[in-house]
Structures are given as C-alpha cells and as structure tokens.
Design a protein around this motif. Structure first.
Motif, PDB file in Angstrom:
ATOM      1  N   TYR A   1       0.832  -1.202   0.000  1.00  0.00           N
ATOM      2  CA  TYR A   1       0.000   0.000   0.000  1.00  0.00           C
ATOM      3  C   TYR A   1       0.872   1.260   0.000  1.00  0.00           C
ATOM      4  O   TYR A   1       0.584   2.233  -0.703  1.00  0.00           O
ATOM      5  N   TYR A   2       1.938   1.237   0.808  1.00  0.00           N
ATOM      6  CA  TYR A   2       2.814   2.407   0.839  1.00  0.00           C
ATOM      7  C   TYR A   2       3.481   2.605  -0.513  1.00  0.00           C
ATOM      8  O   TYR A   2       3.590   3.749  -0.998  1.00  0.00           O
ATOM      9  N   GLN A   3       3.924   1.535  -1.150  1.00  0.00           N
ATOM     10  CA  GLN A   3       4.568   1.659  -2.457  1.00  0.00           C
ATOM     11  C   GLN A   3       3.606   2.251  -3.486  1.00  0.00           C
ATOM     12  O   GLN A   3       4.001   3.061  -4.336  1.00  0.00           O
ATOM     13  N   LEU A   4       2.342   1.846  -3.425  1.00  0.00           N
ATOM     14  CA  LEU A   4       1.342   2.407  -4.332  1.00  0.00           C
ATOM     15  C   LEU A   4       1.163   3.893  -4.068  1.00  0.00           C
ATOM     16  O   LEU A   4       1.132   4.709  -5.010  1.00  0.00           O
ATOM     17  N   LEU A   5       1.051   4.272  -2.798  1.00  0.00           N
ATOM     18  CA  LEU A   5       0.894   5.679  -2.448  1.00  0.00           C
ATOM     19  C   LEU A   5       2.105   6.492  -2.902  1.00  0.00           C
ATOM     20  O   LEU A   5       1.972   7.596  -3.454  1.00  0.00           O
ATOM     21  N   ASP A   6       3.290   5.948  -2.691  1.00  0.00           N
ATOM     22  CA  ASP A   6       4.521   6.618  -3.101  1.00  0.00           C
ATOM     23  C   ASP A   6       4.566   6.779  -4.615  1.00  0.00           C
ATOM     24  O   ASP A   6       4.894   7.862  -5.128  1.00  0.00           O
ATOM     25  N   SER A   7       4.224   5.744  -5.362  1.00  0.00           N
ATOM     26  CA  SER A   7       4.262   5.801  -6.820  1.00  0.00           C
ATOM     27  C   SER A   7       3.253   6.794  -7.374  1.00  0.00           C
ATOM     28  O   SER A   7       3.547   7.556  -8.307  1.00  0.00           O
ATOM     29  N   LEU A   8       2.048   6.807  -6.820  1.00  0.00           N
ATOM     30  CA  LEU A   8       1.033   7.754  -7.286  1.00  0.00           C
ATOM     31  C   LEU A   8       1.451   9.199  -6.998  1.00  0.00           C
ATOM     32  O   LEU A   8       1.253  10.090  -7.824  1.00  0.00           O
ATOM     33  N   THR A   9       2.031   9.432  -5.814  1.00  0.00           N
ATOM     34  CA  THR A   9       2.490  10.782  -5.456  1.00  0.00           C
ATOM     35  C   THR A   9       3.556  11.245  -6.426  1.00  0.00           C
ATOM     36  O   THR A   9       3.516  12.388  -6.918  1.00  0.00           O
ATOM     37  N   LYS A  10       4.518  10.401  -6.741  1.00  0.00           N
ATOM     38  CA  LYS A  10       5.579  10.755  -7.681  1.00  0.00           C
ATOM     39  C   LYS A  10       5.012  11.015  -9.071  1.00  0.00           C
ATOM     40  O   LYS A  10       5.397  11.975  -9.752  1.00  0.00           O
TER      41      LYS A  10
END
Length: 317
Positions: free
Chosen positions: A303-312
């Motif tokens: 979930y964190y990786q998804l949030l990080d990728s979307l933010t970037k």
C-alpha cells in the motif's frame, strides 16, 4: 479536458487520504505505556496497526543506565579508535547546497571524541558517533554486556532477531534530517533526551522528495570543509524540507501535514514503526541504543509503495 479532470481527481484523492487515515487510525499524540507489553499485545496493538508508542520501565534492568558515565566509557573504550561522523553544521546524510551530503567518517580515539563532547577541547565542527550497521556490536563490543543483544518480547513478537544494534552519542547540534527506514525500530535512551518529530506513512503526499547528487564532506588542509561529489554514484532521493522551519512557499502541501512530537527520556524506549518519517534531535551528550528489526514486506508495504508511486507520478505531470 477529461485528462485534466482525471488528474484533479487523483490529486484530490491523494490530498484526502492522509486526513482520512489520520482520523481513522493515527493517534493525536504518541501514547506512553507504563510497562513493556507481552509479545502478543505488542504485535496486536502496535506492530500490526503500525502505531508508535513510548514504553517506560522496559530497560530499567540494564546496567548501562547507571554505568555509562563519561568516566566508565573512558575506562572501557577510551583509547580505542572508532568511527565518528564530522560535519560543519550538524547535519549528516542531509541536503545541503543542492547535494545529498554525507559526513566525513573520521577515525579517532573515543577519548578524544569525549573530550570534544565535554567541551574540554573546542572545535568549530560537530561530532557524532552515529555509524550504523550494528556499530554497537562491531565497534563497541566492550559495551554489549551492559545492554541486551535483543529485546526478547520484540523478538518473540516478530519471530526474528534484530538485523542491527546501534550506538549513538553526540552533541546537541547533531541533527538527523527527516527520513524513513524499512525497519521496526526500538530506540532506547540511556542518558539525556531524544526529541522526535514523526509523520505516518500516509503523510507521503505532503512530503517532498527530490533527486540529489551524492557528495561527502572532506576536510581541507586549512581545516575547512569542502563538498566532494561522488561522481560515479546514482542520484539519491531525499527530503529537502526541514520540518522545524518548513519553506511553505516551496512546499505548500506540507502545511496540511500534522506531525507528532515526543520526547524520549533516559530509561524510556520509543517504538518507531517501519515506514514512519522521523526527524531527530537530542540533548547534549545524549546516549542511546537502537534495535533494527527488518520489516515484513506485506500488504502494508505494498500500500505504501502504491501511495509513493502515485504521489511521484502526479508531481511529474
């Protein structure tokens, strides 16, 4: 038009997510426990929901709490040559002058380091014993018997031993810039105080990252520092923002973040969950030991990786 509306919708979702996560899951302040929890209790109440807490009366039995005076450290470690991080400004592994600058790693007798911390010797620079990679067991094995090789209830809760046990001591001017780790971290203060500023992983949309040329401080012949690029190294993603005095003109999204602050005193332990952003200060001469347990790369990590990728991705558009 449709793409613009979709992008605005994604931005709105990313801005709303940290607020909703805070309302549903994160405390408004870091809780204090009066005793160490059982392994089951600790996993259920703190590790699984990824929540920090400060634990009192967990290391009262450590000989280090009474023994680790300056006189004792001089006697036991004194002349031994150890690794000390030296910077001109107290910020090691931090953004400075558009570089990600690492400290000069100076080899020096530990007693000479103590002379500087105790102001018996003056220096314009800032000194900090902060080398990680289990420096307590690797560089200071003489002190291991005064603490514990692991925290038993934590090891049982996670089903593993710590990857590293680290020893920290330095000046009040030594500051750890805002960052995150992939560890379940138990931070034990032996003397003095540590001051933590924390952000949950869900605050990622409000926290800026940029890519920086890695570099290292080097002392020049006249005693001044120069910044030398590590030219063959890849650029490093790091947080340029100082949460103590954030530049909200450059990073307006950070105004929506709500950090937690806590003080960890001698004899207390902070459980700092994996993926939490943290900025650390300390009282002068503070001594601490922390235990790094590798995190589980489970659905929380995904979930964190998804949030990080979307933010970037949104910031690139």
């Amino acid at each position: 038009m449709a793409e613009g509306a979709a992008l605005r919708a994604v931005r709105g979702c990313l801005a709303a997510f940290p607020r909703e996560a805070r309302e549903l899951g994160w405390p408004e302040s870091v809780p204090y426990l009066d005793r160490p929890p059982s392994p089951l209790e600790f996993y259920r109440e703190w590790v699984s929901p990824n929540k920090p807490c400060v634990i009192r009366n967990a290391i009262n039995h450590w000989p280090a709490l009474e023994k680790w005076t300056s006189a004792y450290l001089r006697e036991v470690v004194g002349p031994k040559v150890v690794s000390v991080a030296v910077t001109p400004n107290g910020y090691a592994d931090a953004v400075f002058q558009d570089r990600f600058v690492m400290p000069e790693e100076r080899q020096m007798p530990f007693m000479d380091f103590l002379d500087i911390v105790e102001k018996k010797v003056t220096s314009p620079n800032i000194f900090y014993v902060q080398k990680q990679c289990s420096n307590l067991t690797e560089e200071f094995p003489e002190l291991v018997c005064d603490v514990q090789p692991d925290i038993p209830w934590m090891s049982e809760a996670l089903g593993k031993k710590p990857d590293a046990v680290n020893f920290w001591v330095g000046e009040s001017a030594a500051v750890t810039s805002l960052h995150k780790d992939h560890y379940e971290n138990l931070y034990c203060v032996v003397s003095g105080e540590k001051y933590f500023l924390l952000h949950p992983p869900s605050d990622r949309p409000f926290i800026p990252y940029e890519l920086y040329q890695p570099a290292t401080y080097h002392i020049s012949e006249d005693g001044s520092f120069e910044i030398v690029d590590e030219k063959t190294a890849e650029k490093v993603p790091w947080i340029p923002l100082d949460p103590l005095k954030p530049d909200l003109e450059l990073y307006p999204e950070y105004a929506q973040a709500k950090p937690l602050k806590c003080t960890v005193k001698a004899g207390e332990m902070l459980y700092l969950p994996s993926l939490w952003f943290h900025h650390v200060q300390q009282s002068h001469g503070c001594i601490a030991v922390n235990y790094w347990y590798d995190m589980e790369y489970d659905i929380k990590y995904s979930y964190y990786q998804l949030l990080d990728s979307l933010t970037k991705a949104v910031k690139m558009l």
